[in-house]
Design a protein around this motif. Structure first.
Motif, short mmCIF file in Angstrom:
data_model
loop_
_atom_site.label_atom_id
_atom_site.label_comp_id
_atom_site.label_asym_id
_atom_site.label_seq_id
_atom_site.Cartn_x
_atom_site.Cartn_y
_atom_site.Cartn_z
N ILE A 77 1.04 -1.17 -0.07
CA ILE A 77 0.02 0.01 0.21
C ILE A 77 1.18 1.24 0.16
CG2 ILE A 77 -2.00 0.99 1.21
CD1 ILE A 77 -2.61 -1.77 0.27
N THR A 78 1.06 1.67 -1.24
CA THR A 78 2.24 3.14 -1.33
C THR A 78 1.45 4.28 -1.56
OG1 THR A 78 2.21 2.35 -3.60
CG2 THR A 78 3.72 1.56 -2.35
N ARG A 79 0.22 4.37 -1.52
CA ARG A 79 -0.88 5.60 -1.60
C ARG A 79 -1.59 5.44 -0.50
NH1 ARG A 79 -3.49 6.29 -6.92
NH2 ARG A 79 -2.75 4.08 -7.60
N GLY A 80 -2.01 6.77 -0.04
CA GLY A 80 -3.27 6.95 0.79
C GLY A 80 -3.79 8.46 0.50
N ASN A 81 -4.63 8.69 1.28
CA ASN A 81 -5.58 9.98 0.88
C ASN A 81 -4.97 11.12 2.14
OD1 ASN A 81 -7.26 10.92 3.35
ND2 ASN A 81 -7.92 8.72 2.90
N LEU A 82 -4.67 12.27 1.22
CA LEU A 82 -4.21 13.39 2.00
C LEU A 82 -5.35 14.52 2.48
CD1 LEU A 82 -0.94 13.95 -0.06
CD2 LEU A 82 -1.28 12.97 2.25
N ASP A 83 -6.51 13.73 2.50
CA ASP A 83 -7.46 14.62 2.85
C ASP A 83 -7.43 15.20 4.36
OD1 ASP A 83 -8.75 14.29 0.41
OD2 ASP A 83 -9.88 12.74 0.73
N PRO A 84 -8.06 16.05 4.77
CA PRO A 84 -7.82 16.53 6.26
C PRO A 84 -8.73 15.52 6.97
CG PRO A 84 -8.57 18.46 5.01
CD PRO A 84 -8.70 17.29 3.84
N PHE A 85 -7.98 15.15 8.23
CA PHE A 85 -8.26 14.08 9.01
C PHE A 85 -9.38 14.46 9.83
CE2 PHE A 85 -7.62 11.77 13.15
CZ PHE A 85 -7.44 10.37 12.46
N PRO A 86 -10.73 13.85 9.87
CA PRO A 86 -12.03 14.01 10.58
C PRO A 86 -11.66 14.06 11.92
CG PRO A 86 -12.21 12.27 9.14
CD PRO A 86 -10.80 12.56 9.14
N VAL A 87 -12.02 15.02 12.68
CA VAL A 87 -11.84 14.94 14.30
C VAL A 87 -12.99 15.61 14.86
CG1 VAL A 87 -10.18 16.99 14.08
CG2 VAL A 87 -10.44 15.66 15.88
N ALA A 88 -13.40 15.03 15.57
CA ALA A 88 -14.77 15.95 16.42
C ALA A 88 -14.09 16.36 17.66
CB ALA A 88 -15.78 14.56 17.13
N VAL A 89 -14.30 18.01 17.96
CA VAL A 89 -13.96 18.48 19.11
C VAL A 89 -15.06 18.81 20.02
CG1 VAL A 89 -12.81 20.61 19.85
CG2 VAL A 89 -12.10 19.60 17.64
N SER A 90 -15.33 18.02 20.92
CA SER A 90 -16.50 18.32 21.74
C SER A 90 -16.19 19.35 22.75
CB SER A 90 -16.49 16.92 22.71
OG SER A 90 -17.60 16.98 23.48
N PRO A 91 -17.34 20.36 23.01
CA PRO A 91 -16.84 21.32 23.91
C PRO A 91 -16.64 20.85 25.20
CG PRO A 91 -19.18 21.51 22.81
CD PRO A 91 -18.59 20.39 22.34
N LEU A 92 -15.73 21.55 26.07
CA LEU A 92 -15.20 21.13 27.28
C LEU A 92 -16.30 21.45 28.12
CD1 LEU A 92 -12.55 21.63 25.44
CD2 LEU A 92 -11.43 22.28 27.41
N SER A 93 -16.61 20.08 29.03
CA SER A 93 -17.65 20.50 29.86
C SER A 93 -17.18 21.09 31.20
CB SER A 93 -18.05 18.87 30.46
OG SER A 93 -16.96 18.30 31.01
N ILE A 94 -18.31 21.82 31.58
CA ILE A 94 -17.84 22.63 32.90
C ILE A 94 -19.13 22.54 34.00
CG2 ILE A 94 -18.65 24.74 31.78
CD1 ILE A 94 -16.23 26.19 33.17
N ASP A 95 -18.80 22.42 35.35
CA ASP A 95 -19.97 22.51 36.25
C ASP A 95 -20.37 23.94 36.39
OD1 ASP A 95 -18.49 23.53 38.71
OD2 ASP A 95 -17.12 22.35 37.87
N ILE A 148 -13.46 26.08 20.90
CA ILE A 148 -13.47 26.75 19.72
C ILE A 148 -11.95 26.92 18.96
CG2 ILE A 148 -14.00 28.94 18.32
CD1 ILE A 148 -16.69 28.83 20.01
N ILE A 149 -10.96 27.50 20.07
CA ILE A 149 -9.42 27.65 19.64
C ILE A 149 -9.08 26.46 19.15
CG2 ILE A 149 -7.51 28.32 20.88
CD1 ILE A 149 -8.89 29.97 22.79
N VAL A 150 -9.37 25.38 19.88
CA VAL A 150 -8.52 24.11 19.22
C VAL A 150 -9.33 24.04 17.90
CG1 VAL A 150 -8.67 21.69 19.70
CG2 VAL A 150 -8.47 23.09 21.73
N GLU A 151 -10.53 23.98 17.57
CA GLU A 151 -11.03 23.81 16.30
C GLU A 151 -10.50 24.69 15.21
OE1 GLU A 151 -15.35 23.59 16.99
OE2 GLU A 151 -15.62 24.01 14.77
#
Lengths: 450, 270
Positions: A29-47, A69-72
């Motif tokens: 396997i010498t090829r892959g995709n260079l599409d942006p990696f899908p990541v979910a950034v859940s809001p940080l929970s706070i009491d 949002i900064i991370v995202e």
């Protein structure tokens, strides 16, 4: 004889048996995709208690959402990640942080998930976050930070760096700052001030008042020191500025013009050009004992020196061949080799912190290009072309280049605007970095935290 | 006496042949010889499959329907939780667990003006590729068994004919194309290192993965090879994302064990 033959054939049979066992199929396997990696950034929970406390201190309604949002934004700006739309998230942040339901995250095509929790801890901000591999169904990173609440933006940058490093295999570049020349006023009476900001354009501060012209600020790779060129009493000199204390000093007392300063990789020396009698050569000054060493001695203009990250080599541009080209030499000035041979003029070479590439500005047929080539001059790639752009500076991980670009603001070409732009090594992810004023000559700091 | 000499020399001669044939570089070379194209000539296998293809289609459709059902069955609880996220009880035990981990930190927290990382409760990251087997949906296993039985019936004769011949070029291309699409290459890998991860797979007849094993597992713990872990993880993710793999409809015996060599160097250098 028959007996022996039987025995021999038996031996041969058993000897050949293993060949069958090893015969499973191999596929490359010498090829892959260079599409942006899908990541979910859940809001940080706070009491609720912490939420109220931080709202009083920072006047921010939900600091957990703001940090996420900064991370995202950081991850999206890198061009490598594709943060997914939060509206599609099925799991509440506080539950996801304890135990994500991976099927839910898989359903929205997330391959990684970032969760976190914020607490108010005796006047301090405590943030913990976890990174989950959704497909493997496991946690792959978990860290906690404590700081003064005012540093909340940096927490977002540090989380981004850790996630970036864990998923790409190299250090991030988000918890960094950019120093640049802020410009205001018409072209004939331009006020130029040193300014510093976070890499995402926030927390902008001016470091000088604008009384003198300032140019080419460069960060020390190991501390918060800056070297730059300033026209004090109309004499261009190289200066040192300590950002923490605000103290400035002239670097050496030269009987002429010094310019194009840059720190050595260990931050203990400054390499720069010194011009006298129409000849410009490269010098190194040891900042501890202030001893100056001449590196080049040629009746041409040698300038824009930059060390390789191991400190063994120096790249610079010179017109010794008749046209401005890029050269590489040993750090003691020996073995000077020309490395740029393409059409046009080459200038402002900067060695990548990874050591694998040299970035440069190229002028060819009236267009300016920002490009990269290997230190031996091979593999030249032009990343971006424009009417006027120059001064590339590397992100600390050697993945992104920041530079400035001047654009005409009216059809007659009288007005112009200078802005900072960044581009990654693929040449596709070009972004404008927002600044309060016009901006030029950017320099990227190293990571503030490791 | 003469007999002994003849036998001895014959044995020696056969040993030399065996040794020569066993040399690894020689065997590899033979694999690379163009005549392998002859595999393409065994298109008969595909023809013999034609009568059975509809049956397989039905099975695949059945599985798809079952999977759809599974998804729809899972949907209701999600909706409930989405509507009332706050109503989900916070398991106190779990919270306590997290706190425990924090208490066990070796370094006491220091609060400075700077942001500092005060604890690193990264769980043991001992990379266990075998655990991927545990992640495989059990329902798939069940359906795979059904297919396995059918497949065996279908391919009994072909397996005899094909023996250990590799995949045909079209079969290999189909599988490659599928994995190319699933593999997100980590962009931070160093250019001048060996960027190959070899993963051995044990497959079900439907292409789902029973077991995956990283063959150079020891390399992950070597100093300066951190990138290898990231690379290996990306390869495992690609396999997981592509599952079930697009394996040939026939000849299970040929490909029930596959080795995938993920090599990122070509992409990153290009």
């Amino acid at each position: 004889m028959k007996k022996y033959l039987k025995k021999i054939s038996l031996i041969l049979f058993f000897l050949f048996l293993p060949f069958k066992a090893f015969a499973f199929i191999e596929i490359d396997i010498t090829r892959g995709n260079l599409d942006p990696f899908p990541v979910a950034v859940s809001p940080l929970s706070i009491d609720d208690n912490s939420k109220i406390n931080f709202e009083n201190i920072l006047s921010i309604e939900n600091i957990g959402s703001e940090i996420s949002i900064i991370v995202e934004n950081n991850l999206r700006a890198s061009g490598i990640f594709n943060p997914l739309n939060k509206d599609a998230f099925l799991q509440a942040p506080e539950i996801a942080h304890l135990k994500p339901r991976f099927e839910d995250w898989n359903l929205i095509k997330a391959q990684a998930l970032i969760t976190g929790k914020i607490t108010y801890d005796e006047g301090k901000l405590r943030v913990e976050f976890r990174l989950w591999d959704v497909l493997a169904g496991k946690e792959i990173l978990a860290l906690a930070f404590t700081t003064f609440p005012n540093n909340w933006r940096r927490v977002g940058h540090i989380i981004s760096d850790k996630v970036y490093e864990r998923l790409t295999g190299e250090k991030g570049y988000f918890d960094t700052r950019i120093i640049y020349v802020a410009e205001e006023g018409p072209k004939t009476q331009r006020v130029k001030k040193l300014a510093i900001m976070d890499q995402d354009g926030f927390n902008n501060k001016f470091l000088t008042l604008g009384n003198e012209l300032v140019l080419t600020p460069r960060f020390n790779p190991t501390s918060q020191m800056v070297t730059y060129l300033s026209y004090f009493k109309n004499l261009p000199r190289v200066y040192l500025l300590d950002i923490a204390t605000g103290t400035q000093e002239v670097v050496g007392d030269f009987p002429g013009m010094t310019f194009a300063p840059r720190f050595s990789p260990d931050g203990k020396k400054i390499i720069m050009s010194f011009a006298k009698d129409g000849q410009s050569d490269i010098y190194i000054m040891d900042l501890e004992n202030r001893i100056v060493e001449r590196i080049t001695n040629h009746p041409s203009i040698d300038t824009s020196p930059s060390f390789s990250p191991d400190g063994k080599y120096i790249t610079f541009n010179s017109d010794r061949s008749g046209y401005q080209q890029i050269y590489v030499m040993d750090s003691d000035g020996n073995n000077v080799k020309r490395i740029s041979f393409g059409d046009g003029l080459y200038g402002t070479p900067v060695w990548s912190p990874r050591g694998d590439l040299i970035a440069f500005t190229k002028l060819h047929e009236g267009s300016f290009y920002i490009g990269v080539m290997r230190p031996d001059g091979s593999g030249e790639r032009l990343l971006t072309e424009n009417f006027y752009q120059e001064a590339p500076s590397w992100s600390p991980n050697g993945r992104i280049l920041i530079f400035y670009r001047e654009t005409k603001t009216d059809q007659e070409g009288d007005g112009f605007s200078a802005k900072l732009w960044s581009i990654d090594l693929t040449g596709y992810n070009e972004r404008l970095i927002k600044t309060e004023t016009d901006a030029s000559d950017p320099s990227w700091s190293s990571l503030l935290s490791n | 006496m003469n007999k002994n000499i003849i036998i001895s020399s014959f044995l020696h001669f056969s040993m030399i042949i065996i040794t020569t044939m066993s040399l690894p570089f020689l065997t590899k070379k033979t694999n690379d010889f163009p005549p392998i194209i002859s595999v393409e000539l065994i298109q008969i296998s595909e023809k013999t499959n034609i009568p059975f293809a509809p049956k397989e289609k039905k099975i695949v459709e059945k599985i798809k329907e079952e999977q759809k059902k599974l998804v729809s069955e899972q949907a209701p609880p999600k909706q409930i939780k989405k509507e009332k996220p706050d109503a989900v009880p916070m398991p106190e035990e779990k919270i306590k667990k997290v706190e425990k981990i924090k208490d066990d930190k070796q370094n006491p927290e220091k609060i400075d003006n700077e942001v500092k990382q005060v604890s690193e409760f990264e769980k043991k990251e001992l990379f266990d590729p075998n655990s991927i087997a545990a992640l495989i949906d059990k329902s798939k296993k069940d359906t795979a068994e059904i297919i396995d039985n059918n497949d065996k019936k279908i391919t009994q004769d072909q397996d005899k004919n094909l023996g250990n011949v590799g995949l045909s070029l079209s079969e290999e291309d189909a599988l490659k194309a599928q994995i190319f699409g699933c593999w997100s290459i980590p962009l931070g890998l160093p250019y001048n290192e060996d960027l190959m991860v070899r993963i051995k797979l044990e497959l079900e007849p439907d292409g789902s993965v029973v077991k995956s094993e990283i063959l150079d597992h020891a390399r992950m713990n070597k100093p300066g090879q951190n990138f290898y872990k990231v690379l290996a993880e990306s390869a495992l993710r690609a396999i997981k994302l592509c599952e079930p793999l697009k394996v040939p409809a026939t000849g299970y015996e040929r490909w029930k064990e596959l080795q995938l060599n993920f090599d990122a160097s070509e992409m990153l250098e290009g």
